[in-house]
Design an enzyme around this catalytic site. Structure first.
Site, PDB file in Angstrom:
ATOM      1  CB  SER A  86      -6.739  20.004  45.727  1.00 59.60           C
ATOM      2  OG  SER A  86      -7.649  20.852  46.371  1.00 59.60           O
TER       3      SER A  86
HETATM    4  N1  SAH Z   1     -11.495  19.857  48.042  1.00 57.62           N
HETATM    5  C1  SAH Z   1     -11.936  20.316  46.740  1.00 57.62           C
HETATM    6  C2  SAH Z   1     -11.109  21.472  46.267  1.00 57.62           C
HETATM    7  C3  SAH Z   1     -11.710  22.697  46.684  1.00 57.62           C
HETATM    8  S1  SAH Z   1     -11.033  24.221  46.154  1.00 57.62           S
HETATM    9  C4  SAH Z   1     -11.959  19.226  45.702  1.00 57.62           C
HETATM   10  O1  SAH Z   1     -11.494  18.118  45.970  1.00 57.62           O
HETATM   11  O2  SAH Z   1     -12.486  19.483  44.620  1.00 57.62           O
HETATM   12  C5  SAH Z   1     -11.514  25.151  47.579  1.00 57.62           C
HETATM   13  C6  SAH Z   1     -12.997  25.303  47.788  1.00 57.62           C
HETATM   14  O3  SAH Z   1     -13.161  26.064  48.981  1.00 57.62           O
HETATM   15  C7  SAH Z   1     -13.706  26.076  46.679  1.00 57.62           C
HETATM   16  O4  SAH Z   1     -14.738  25.291  46.160  1.00 57.62           O
HETATM   17  C8  SAH Z   1     -14.228  27.321  47.406  1.00 57.62           C
HETATM   18  O5  SAH Z   1     -15.494  27.753  46.915  1.00 57.62           O
HETATM   19  C9  SAH Z   1     -14.320  26.829  48.837  1.00 57.62           C
HETATM   20  N2  SAH Z   1     -14.321  27.875  49.862  1.00 57.62           N
HETATM   21  C10 SAH Z   1     -13.597  29.025  49.900  1.00 57.62           C
HETATM   22  N3  SAH Z   1     -13.901  29.732  51.011  1.00 57.62           N
HETATM   23  C11 SAH Z   1     -14.830  29.004  51.701  1.00 57.62           C
HETATM   24  C12 SAH Z   1     -15.539  29.204  52.922  1.00 57.62           C
HETATM   25  N4  SAH Z   1     -15.372  30.282  53.678  1.00 57.62           N
HETATM   26  N5  SAH Z   1     -16.419  28.252  53.314  1.00 57.62           N
HETATM   27  C13 SAH Z   1     -16.631  27.147  52.560  1.00 57.62           C
HETATM   28  N6  SAH Z   1     -15.990  26.896  51.394  1.00 57.62           N
HETATM   29  C14 SAH Z   1     -15.101  27.818  50.968  1.00 57.62           C
END
Ligand code: SAH
Length: 205
Positions: free
Chosen positions: A52
């Site tokens: 993000s």
């Molecule tokens: N916080 C992260 C950004 C993540 S992007 C960072 O700092 O890099 C959002 C993430 O949510 C992705 O990796 C995606 O795979 C995950 N995601 C989406 N749906 C999800 C779910 N139901 N349970 C767990 N993770 C999920």
């Protein structure tokens, strides 16, 4: 990054700013993008996901109003970057990720940085994390049409949940849901944002 993209744009929570100063973002992006690690934008990571935008992460964490004593659930570990930031502003962090591959590499990075108060697991965050509930705060790094009810149920009274909520378009509203002592909830719209989708179920890889 901290001065120009966070503090000058209104992030005032000192603990949040200090956490961003302490964590090297270049360790959480693909090597080929390391030179862009401090630009204020989301960048691609493995499994078609993104790390993000720093400002948005700071804005979300500021909205959680943490004192440093909280147990926090993060849904969407991704690269592990935001979990590393959270490790500095909360007592214990449980971070869940639906891709096993992302969860494993995030765990390795956090370990390498000596971070011991973040527990990463591969799980479907739409269900929350019942085994560790309740939480003082929950942050969701992926957008959905509605806030999954298990997340609200796993908040303590007075707990805060911050999550992108929106319809079918690519943009969502960043919502803060606060659970009252009586179990009711109040909702605030903190503005427009753009996140990858929250997908129910764990991924195959
Ligand atoms: N916080 C992260 C950004 C993540 S992007 C960072 O700092 O890099 C959002 C993430 O949510 C992705 O990796 C995606 O795979 C995950 N995601 C989406 N749906 C999800 C779910 N139901 N349970 C767990 N993770 C999920």
């Amino acid at each position: 990054m901290v001065r120009e993209q966070l503090a000058q744009r209104g992030i005032a929570d000192r603990a949040v700013l200090a956490a961003f100063s302490a964590i090297p973002r270049e360790l959480f992006v693909p090597r080929t993008l390391a030179s862009r690690a401090y630009e204020d934008c989301a960048l691609p990571i493995a499994c078609g996901q993104t790390i993000s935008q720093p400002f948005v992460v700071a804005y979300m964490f500021e909205a959680l109003a943490l004192t440093g004593r909280e147990r926090v659930l993060e849904v969407g570990t991704g690269s592990g970057y935001s979990a590393a930031i959270l490790s500095h502003v909360a007592r214990t962090v449980f971070s869940v990720e639906r891709f096993a591959r992302l969860a494993a590499s995030a765990e390795r990075r956090l370990h390498r940085l000596g971070i011991v108060n973040v527990h990463v697991s591969r799980a479907d965050g739409t269900l929350g994390l019942a085994s560790e509930a309740p939480f003082d705060a929950i942050v969701v790094a992926a957008g959905a049409r509605e806030v999954p009810q298990p997340l609200v149920d796993q908040l303590i009274a007075g707990g805060r949940l911050v999550m992108p909520v929106g319809g079918d378009g690519e943009f969502q509203s960043l919502m803060r849901i606060t659970r009252s002592e009586s179990g009711g909830v109040s909702e605030e719209d903190l503005g427009q944002c753009r996140f990858v989708p929250l997908v129910a179920g764990t991924a195959r890889r």
